[in-house]
Design an enzyme around this catalytic site. Structure first.
Site, PDB file in Angstrom:
ATOM      1  N   SER A  52       0.912  -1.017   0.127  1.00  0.00           N
ATOM      2  CA  SER A  52       0.002  -0.004  -0.140  1.00  0.00           C
ATOM      3  C   SER A  52       0.970   1.309   0.116  1.00  0.00           C
ATOM      4  O   SER A  52       0.699   2.281  -0.782  1.00  0.00           O
ATOM      5  CB  SER A  52      -0.942  -0.072   1.145  1.00  0.00           C
ATOM      6  OG  SER A  52      -0.162  -0.192   2.477  1.00  0.00           O
ATOM      7  N   HIS A  90      -2.117  -8.823   2.235  1.00  0.00           N
ATOM      8  CA  HIS A  90      -1.802  -7.673   2.645  1.00  0.00           C
ATOM      9  C   HIS A  90      -2.769  -7.155   3.795  1.00  0.00           C
ATOM     10  O   HIS A  90      -3.258  -7.678   4.776  1.00  0.00           O
ATOM     11  CB  HIS A  90      -1.680  -6.291   1.775  1.00  0.00           C
ATOM     12  CG  HIS A  90      -0.894  -5.217   2.152  1.00  0.00           C
ATOM     13  ND1 HIS A  90      -0.339  -5.010   3.417  1.00  0.00           N
ATOM     14  CD2 HIS A  90      -0.820  -3.774   1.675  1.00  0.00           C
ATOM     15  CE1 HIS A  90       0.283  -3.716   3.345  1.00  0.00           C
ATOM     16  NE2 HIS A  90      -0.081  -3.020   2.268  1.00  0.00           N
ATOM     17  N   HIS A 135       5.604 -12.751   7.531  1.00  0.00           N
ATOM     18  CA  HIS A 135       5.851 -11.565   6.956  1.00  0.00           C
ATOM     19  C   HIS A 135       7.061 -11.594   6.275  1.00  0.00           C
ATOM     20  O   HIS A 135       7.926 -12.257   6.176  1.00  0.00           O
ATOM     21  CB  HIS A 135       6.041 -10.488   8.296  1.00  0.00           C
ATOM     22  CG  HIS A 135       5.980  -9.147   7.883  1.00  0.00           C
ATOM     23  ND1 HIS A 135       6.991  -8.375   7.420  1.00  0.00           N
ATOM     24  CD2 HIS A 135       4.842  -8.155   7.946  1.00  0.00           C
ATOM     25  CE1 HIS A 135       6.561  -7.220   7.262  1.00  0.00           C
ATOM     26  NE2 HIS A 135       5.141  -6.996   7.510  1.00  0.00           N
ATOM     27  N   ARG A 164       3.443  -4.664  16.766  1.00  0.00           N
ATOM     28  CA  ARG A 164       2.055  -4.298  16.640  1.00  0.00           C
ATOM     29  C   ARG A 164       1.020  -5.095  17.241  1.00  0.00           C
ATOM     30  O   ARG A 164       0.143  -4.863  17.771  1.00  0.00           O
ATOM     31  CB  ARG A 164       1.856  -3.811  15.242  1.00  0.00           C
ATOM     32  CG  ARG A 164       2.506  -2.813  14.344  1.00  0.00           C
ATOM     33  CD  ARG A 164       2.350  -2.593  13.081  1.00  0.00           C
ATOM     34  NE  ARG A 164       2.859  -3.924  12.450  1.00  0.00           N
ATOM     35  CZ  ARG A 164       2.644  -4.008  10.973  1.00  0.00           C
ATOM     36  NH1 ARG A 164       2.053  -3.154  10.173  1.00  0.00           N
ATOM     37  NH2 ARG A 164       2.824  -5.085  10.281  1.00  0.00           N
ATOM     38  N   ASP A 212      -2.243  -8.127  11.805  1.00  0.00           N
ATOM     39  CA  ASP A 212      -3.552  -8.330  11.308  1.00  0.00           C
ATOM     40  C   ASP A 212      -4.018  -9.578  12.240  1.00  0.00           C
ATOM     41  O   ASP A 212      -5.203  -9.832  12.322  1.00  0.00           O
ATOM     42  CB  ASP A 212      -3.607  -8.740   9.873  1.00  0.00           C
ATOM     43  CG  ASP A 212      -3.247  -7.641   8.845  1.00  0.00           C
ATOM     44  OD1 ASP A 212      -3.775  -6.606   9.171  1.00  0.00           O
ATOM     45  OD2 ASP A 212      -2.518  -7.874   8.159  1.00  0.00           O
TER      46      ASP A 212
HETATM   47  N1  CMX Z   1       0.742 -19.760   6.162  1.00  0.00           N
HETATM   48  C1  CMX Z   1       1.073 -20.855   5.384  1.00  0.00           C
HETATM   49  N2  CMX Z   1       2.064 -20.508   4.334  1.00  0.00           N
HETATM   50  C2  CMX Z   1       2.745 -19.560   4.366  1.00  0.00           C
HETATM   51  C3  CMX Z   1       2.593 -18.240   5.356  1.00  0.00           C
HETATM   52  C4  CMX Z   1       1.509 -18.682   6.198  1.00  0.00           C
HETATM   53  N3  CMX Z   1       1.279 -17.667   7.066  1.00  0.00           N
HETATM   54  N4  CMX Z   1       3.217 -17.428   5.169  1.00  0.00           N
HETATM   55  C5  CMX Z   1       4.120 -17.865   4.262  1.00  0.00           C
HETATM   56  N5  CMX Z   1       3.925 -18.955   3.754  1.00  0.00           N
HETATM   57  C6  CMX Z   1       4.222 -19.713   2.583  1.00  0.00           C
HETATM   58  C7  CMX Z   1       4.378 -18.940   1.322  1.00  0.00           C
HETATM   59  O1  CMX Z   1       3.130 -18.779   0.759  1.00  0.00           O
HETATM   60  C8  CMX Z   1       5.449 -19.389   0.556  1.00  0.00           C
HETATM   61  O2  CMX Z   1       5.181 -20.595  -0.057  1.00  0.00           O
HETATM   62  P1  CMX Z   1       5.307 -20.891  -1.413  1.00  0.00           P
HETATM   63  O3  CMX Z   1       6.878 -21.234  -1.468  1.00  0.00           O
HETATM   64  O4  CMX Z   1       4.581 -22.136  -1.698  1.00  0.00           O
HETATM   65  O5  CMX Z   1       5.101 -19.710  -2.271  1.00  0.00           O
HETATM   66  C9  CMX Z   1       6.624 -19.708   1.764  1.00  0.00           C
HETATM   67  O6  CMX Z   1       5.746 -19.962   2.994  1.00  0.00           O
HETATM   68  C10 CMX Z   1       7.515 -18.727   1.907  1.00  0.00           C
HETATM   69  O7  CMX Z   1       6.945 -17.369   2.144  1.00  0.00           O
HETATM   70  P2  CMX Z   1       7.810 -16.459   3.023  1.00  0.00           P
HETATM   71  O8  CMX Z   1       8.944 -16.271   2.481  1.00  0.00           O
HETATM   72  O9  CMX Z   1       7.539 -16.812   4.417  1.00  0.00           O
HETATM   73  O10 CMX Z   1       6.708 -15.275   3.071  1.00  0.00           O
HETATM   74  P3  CMX Z   1       6.692 -14.002   1.896  1.00  0.00           P
HETATM   75  O11 CMX Z   1       7.464 -13.082   2.091  1.00  0.00           O
HETATM   76  O12 CMX Z   1       6.658 -14.704   0.500  1.00  0.00           O
HETATM   77  O13 CMX Z   1       5.367 -13.624   2.074  1.00  0.00           O
HETATM   78  C11 CMX Z   1       3.222 -12.924   3.491  1.00  0.00           C
HETATM   79  C12 CMX Z   1       4.739 -12.772   3.274  1.00  0.00           C
HETATM   80  C13 CMX Z   1       2.844 -12.022   4.641  1.00  0.00           C
HETATM   81  C14 CMX Z   1       2.609 -12.510   2.015  1.00  0.00           C
HETATM   82  C15 CMX Z   1       3.061 -14.255   3.913  1.00  0.00           C
HETATM   83  O14 CMX Z   1       3.577 -14.579   5.293  1.00  0.00           O
HETATM   84  C16 CMX Z   1       1.558 -14.639   4.273  1.00  0.00           C
HETATM   85  O15 CMX Z   1       0.894 -14.904   3.073  1.00  0.00           O
HETATM   86  N6  CMX Z   1       1.030 -14.706   5.174  1.00  0.00           N
HETATM   87  C17 CMX Z   1      -0.449 -14.782   5.644  1.00  0.00           C
HETATM   88  C18 CMX Z   1      -1.380 -13.508   5.128  1.00  0.00           C
HETATM   89  C19 CMX Z   1      -0.866 -12.308   6.223  1.00  0.00           C
HETATM   90  O16 CMX Z   1      -1.092 -12.398   7.192  1.00  0.00           O
HETATM   91  N7  CMX Z   1      -0.773 -11.173   5.529  1.00  0.00           N
HETATM   92  C20 CMX Z   1      -0.489 -10.147   6.167  1.00  0.00           C
HETATM   93  C21 CMX Z   1       0.864  -9.360   6.363  1.00  0.00           C
HETATM   94  C22 CMX Z   1       0.694  -8.179   7.040  1.00  0.00           C
HETATM   95  C23 CMX Z   1       0.050  -6.913   6.223  1.00  0.00           C
HETATM   96  O17 CMX Z   1       0.698  -6.654   5.241  1.00  0.00           O
HETATM   97  O18 CMX Z   1      -0.978  -6.427   6.636  1.00  0.00           O
END
Ligand code: CMX
Length: 464
Positions: free
Chosen positions: A269, A299, A348, A357, A403
Site C-alpha cells: 500500500s 496484505h 511477514h 504491533r 492482522d
Molecule cells: N501460512 C502458510 N504458508 C505461508 C504463510 C502462512 N502464514 N506465510 C508464508 N507462507 C508460505 C508462502 O506462501 C510461501 O509458499 P510458496 O513457496 O509455496 O509460495 C512460503 O511460505 C515462503 O514464504 P515467506 O518467504 O515466508 O513469505 P513471503 O515474504 O513470500 O510472504 C506474507 C509474506 C505476509 C505474504 C505471507 O507470510 C502470508 O501469506 N501470510 C498470511 C497472510 C497475512 O497475514 N498477510 C498480512 C501481512 C501483514 C500485512 O501486510 O498487513
C-alpha cells in the site's frame, strides 16, 4: 508508562526536539514547522546525491528479481524503518516509545494511547509535538472534513454487497474533484511549489477519510446515519461516526489508527502510493491506488481473513462438540496448511519475530479485556502456531503479524462485521503513506521506473 522505559530509551527520547516547549509566542503550526525543515533536507539530499551518488549499496540476485524484490534497497523512505527483529520505528521511535512521549487525549503523555494527530505530526516533521500543537492539528483536520456534495449520494447509490474496500476507493477517488495539487499543476505552478499544494491535499484526504469510511459502515450494516462529535479528537470522532460511544473503544481506535499508519516504504500500500505519486498524480489518486493494494488478502485484507478463520474453527469444533484447545487449534491449522492455504495473520516479508504491533494489541487486550473468550483463543493460537509453522518448514517467519490480533479487539466491542476491518486499516495507512508523499514532492523525487528484464536476459547472464 514513561517510568517503564529503560535508561537508554529515555536518553533517546530526550534527543527528540519538543517543538514549542520553550516558545513564548503562539503555537508553531505544522505548516510553519515543515516550511522551516524543507530547505535543509533538500540541501542534505542534494549533497548526498552529488558527492556519493555512485556509491554501491547492494546487489540483486535472480532470486530477488523473480521473488518479489525482497530486501532490494531501492527506495527512499523518511518516515519509518522496519527492522526484521525489532519491528517498526516511527521516525526512530518504537511503539512503546511513542506511547511514552506522544500527547494523548488526557494531555499527559503515557496516560492512555497516543492521539493519531500526534503521530501524524511526528511522521511529517520527525518532531514530538506539544499537546497545544496537536490540538491545532485536530481542529484543522475537523475544519477540512467536509465532503464534496456529490460524494454521499454516490456512496448511498452503491450496492450493499460491494466490498467495503471497493466502496472506500470509489469514495476517495470521487473527492479528487477538490484536489489543489491537480489544479496547481494544470495552472503550471513551478515544481519547487508542488509540496505546498501536496500538503493541502494530504491534510484534506486524511480529514475526509473517516466520514467516507463511516458512511460505508453505516450504509452496509445499519441505517446510513452518521453522527459526528468534533469536540473529540480524530479517532474519538471517528468512533462516534461509526456508531460507538464508549471511551474504551475510543482508546482502541487511537491505538489501532496509530500502529497501522506506516511500515516503511516497501509494503504494497505504501509503495503503491509512492509509485503513483511519482507520476505527479495528486494525493487523492495516489492514496486511492494504495487502498487498492491494501485490499489484497496477502496484505490488509488478512485482518478479515483472521476473523473468518477463527469463526470457521469455532463452528467446526462446536459442531463436533469439542472444546477449543491447543490440540484442536493445531488440528485446524494443519487442515488449513494441508489444503495449501495460508494461515492468515502469520508470516511477514520482512519481520522475523513477533510483530510489535501484535504485542501492543495483546497488551491492550490484557488491560481492557483479559477474560474475553476470543482473546483467549487468539492467545492460544499464538502459543501453538509458531511451532506448527516451523514444523511445516516453508515459512520464513512463523510469528504473528499485526492482522492476527486486530479483529478480536474490535469483536469485543460488538464490531463484528469483519468484511469491513480493512477499511479501518485504510484510514490509518493514509497517515504514513501520505506523510511520505509530502516529502517525495518536497525533495523533488523523480518518476519511479525500475528496470525489468526478460527470462532470456536472465539466462544469458547465467551462461556468461
Ligand atoms: N501460512 C502458510 N504458508 C505461508 C504463510 C502462512 N502464514 N506465510 C508464508 N507462507 C508460505 C508462502 O506462501 C510461501 O509458499 P510458496 O513457496 O509455496 O509460495 C512460503 O511460505 C515462503 O514464504 P515467506 O518467504 O515466508 O513469505 P513471503 O515474504 O513470500 O510472504 C506474507 C509474506 C505476509 C505474504 C505471507 O507470510 C502470508 O501469506 N501470510 C498470511 C497472510 C497475512 O497475514 N498477510 C498480512 C501481512 C501483514 C500485512 O501486510 O498487513
Amino acid at each position: 508508562m514513561a517510568h517503564l522505559l529503560s535508561k537508554s530509551v529515555k536518553q533517546l527520547v530526550r534527543k527528540i526536539p519538543i517543538v514549542g516547549q520553550t516558545a513564548t509566542r503562539s503555537v508553531t503550526t505544522l505548516q510553519e514547522t515543515l516550511a522551516a525543515q524543507v530547505p535543509e533536507k533538500q540541501k542534505s539530499l542534494a549533497a548526498l546525491k552529488k558527492e556519493h551518488g555512485s556509491h554501491v549499496i547492494g546487489e540483486v540476485t535472480i532470486d530477488q528479481c523473480i521473488g518479489g524484490a525482497r530486501s532490494v534497497k531501492c527506495m527512499l523512505w523518511e518516515t519509518s524503518n522496519l527492522d526484521p527483529a525489532e519491528g517498526i520505528r516511527f521516525r526512530g521511535l518504537t511503539i512503546p516509545e511513542c506511547q511514552a512521549v506522544l500527547p494523548t487525549y488526557s494531555g499527559v503523555a503515557g496516560d492512555g494511547e497516543p492521539l493519531l494527530e500526534s503521530l501524524l505530526w511526528l511522521l511529517l516533521t520527525s518532531e514530538v509535538p506539544t499537546k497545544e500543537q496537536v490540538d491545532t492539528l485536530t481542529a484543522e483536520l475537523h475544519s477540512r472534513a467536509k465532503l464534496p456534495d456529490h460524494v454521499i449520494p454516490l456512496l448511498n447509490s452503491l450496492p450493499k454487497d460491494m466490498h467495503p474496500m471497493t466502496q472506500f476507493t470509489i469514495g476517495l477517488n470521487a473527492c479528487q474533484t477538490e484536489s489543489k495539487f491537480a489544479k496547481a499543476y494544470a495552472e503550471g505552478v513551478p515544481k519547487t511549489d508542488y509540496h505546498t499544494y501536496a500538503l493541502e491535499d494530504i491534510l484534506t484526504v486524511i480529514a475526509v477519510l473517516p466520514e467516507i469510511a463511516a458512511t460505508i459502515y453505516r450504509n452496509v450494516y445499519f441505517d446510513g446515519v452518521v453522527n459526528k462529535d468534533t469536540s473529540l479528537d480524530y479517532s474519538g470522532n471517528f468512533a462516534r461516526m461509526l456508531g460507538y460511544d464508549n471511551p474504551s473503544f475510543d482508546e482502541l481506535m487511537r491505538l489501532y489508527l496509530c500502529i497501522h499508519t506506516d511500515h516503511e516504504g516497501g509494503n504494497a500500500s505504501a509503495h503503491t502510493t509512492h509509485l503513483v505519486g511519482s507520476t505527479l498524480s495528486d494525493p487523492y489518486l495516489s492514496y486511492a491506488a494504495g487502498l487498492n493494494a491494501l485490499a489484497g488478502p496477502l496484505h490488509g485484507l488478512a485482518n478479515q481473513e483472521v476473523l473468518k478463520w477463527i469463526q470457521e474453527l469455532k463452528a467446526k469444533f462446536e459442531a463436533e462438540g469439542k472444546p477449543i484447545t491447543a490440540e484442536t487449534i493445531t488440528e485446524f491449522a494443519w487442515d488449513t496448511l494441508n489444503a495449501k492455504k495460508v494461515i492468515p495473520g502469520y508470516g511477514h516479508a520482512v519481520l522475523r519475530k513477533t510483530d510489535p504491533r501484535y504485542t501492543s494489541q495483546r497488551e491492550f487486550a490484557l488491560k481492557h479485556m483479559p477474560d474475553d473468550e476470543l482473546f483467549k483463543v487468539v492467545d492460544t493460537i499464538y502459543q501453538v502456531m509458531p511451532g506448527v509453522l516451523k514444523e511445516h518448514g516453508k515459512v520464513a517467519n512463523p510469528y504473528p503479524n499485526v492482522d492476527s490480533h486486530s479483529g478480536v479487539l474490535l469483536w469485543h466491542y460488538g464490531f463484528t462485521q469483519f468484511q469491513y476491518y480493512t477499511v479501518l486499516f485504510g484510514v490509518s495507512r493514509a497517515v504514513g503513506g501520505l506523510s511520505q508523499l509530502y516529502w517525495d514532492r518536497a525533495l523533488g523525487l523523480p518518476l519511479e521506473r525500475p528496470k525489468s528484464v526478460t527470462p532470456e536476459w536472465l539466462w544469458s547472464q547465467v551462461k556468461k
